[in-house]
Design an enzyme around this catalytic site. Sequence first.
Site, mmCIF file in Angstrom:
data_model
loop_
_atom_site.group_PDB
_atom_site.id
_atom_site.type_symbol
_atom_site.label_atom_id
_atom_site.label_comp_id
_atom_site.label_asym_id
_atom_site.label_seq_id
_atom_site.Cartn_x
_atom_site.Cartn_y
_atom_site.Cartn_z
ATOM 1 N N GLU A 192 1.107 -8.714 11.675
ATOM 2 C CA GLU A 192 0.912 -8.402 10.257
ATOM 3 C C GLU A 192 2.250 -8.227 9.542
ATOM 4 O O GLU A 192 2.432 -8.697 8.429
ATOM 5 C CB GLU A 192 0.071 -7.124 10.151
ATOM 6 C CG GLU A 192 -0.339 -6.724 8.756
ATOM 7 C CD GLU A 192 -1.201 -5.468 8.745
ATOM 8 O OE1 GLU A 192 -1.604 -5.062 7.643
ATOM 9 O OE2 GLU A 192 -1.460 -4.883 9.831
ATOM 10 N N ASP A 233 0.777 -1.245 0.000
ATOM 11 C CA ASP A 233 0.000 0.000 0.000
ATOM 12 C C ASP A 233 0.807 1.293 0.000
ATOM 13 O O ASP A 233 0.560 2.186 -0.803
ATOM 14 C CB ASP A 233 -0.941 0.018 1.208
ATOM 15 C CG ASP A 233 -1.946 -1.112 1.182
ATOM 16 O OD1 ASP A 233 -1.791 -2.045 0.367
ATOM 17 O OD2 ASP A 233 -2.898 -1.082 1.968
#
Length: 435
Positions: A400, A168
């Site tokens: 994550e 991202d």
Amino acid sequence: MKTLQQRAIDVLNKNWKDTFSIPCANLYPFQWFWDSGLIAIGFAHFDMPKAEKEIETLLDAQWDNGFIPHIIFHTETDTYFPGADFHKSSLHPQSSKKYKSTGMTQPPVTGFVLKELYDTSNNKKASLAFVQSVIDKVYHNHKYFYNKRDPQDEGLVYIYHNWESGTDNSPIWDDIWKTMNPPDYTFERRDTTHVDASERPSKREYDHYLHIIEIAKANNYDDAKIAELSPFLVQDPLFNAVLIKSNKCLIELYELLGGNDDKIGQLKKWQDKAVKSFNNKLFDKEVGAYIHYDLRNEKPLPYLSSSSFAPLFAGIPSPERAEKMVQTMMKKFGGDHQYLCASFDPTSERFNPKKYWRGPVWVNLNWMLYKGLISYGYNDIAARVKEDTIALIEKNGFYEYFDSRKEMHTDGSGGYGGNDFSWSAALLIDLLSKD
């Protein structure tokens, strides 16, 4: 004391929501495209019905034109921004009438995921029947990409938003942000209420993200208009490598099913063109690996990231080129003070080992790298990638993403982003199953 594998299974079962998985609680409360595929790989080792249901639910949200959205909003919640009301997927005339979603996609993992499920299965006949029930939808997704996302007919598809890349806030996009001056939007972030803001994209970065979506919405998510007007239009080596890998796996699966000669023939045509263009256009001899190409501004983006090595996973480089890539990776990313493989060049001034895709290690890219290195015969380096991945989770938990600097992991504080993260657990299960 539970084993690491049992703890991973517990994470997946906790994040299961009847017919699909969420990446993790609070931070990501919906179904994500590439997350779901990778999660299914983990489930296949201990609960094949859930693995198959994960894929069925994902494909049930496919649009009539073959597009699969990057987020499917199964539930109403205000814990995530931007949500369904912002994206307004119904603006596209062929969008799903059953599910609200985004108008963006993500790396198309589904083809290779179906092959992973089949390879893992203890009941090949049953798994092949499942593959047969869904494979045409995955083929339809690939047809969408080559028909709608390849304006120059190169065999390379574009992404029109950084979120489509999966990486991202990569520093690679900084060059594109410099070409834009979006409005200063007023909105309430949700991610920073769950995670330290220093680990997330900035508010100004979000202005760029939202602006690109607003342009797409103004044109009803029409692909031709997006190709014409979006300030972000990139040929991404990770995205295209995943598509090429999935092409290869669809060909193998259709051959196992027998027949489907027309689809096999079309896949091979796409594949031949894609691999040739990928090698001719995206390999940078100076960098020593594959790079992104800014299609809007017609210029290469000569930066090293974990995406630069994803072509190994898809079998794209020649053995000689693979050797050069591995040398580059070990020189820049593979020092004794580092875990393999940071998501961005640790020698760059843009490197940030705590901030999302600007430097941390991600389990999903490591999993692809491990597979790619094995396929080219780099078993020792593959073993290090596997060992580093396991060590990161053992020391920090199922986060994550992880700090790539080894000195930061002595006290177990090197895990960032969401905790009890599904694909970290799922792909660990798969890695632990490998000799």
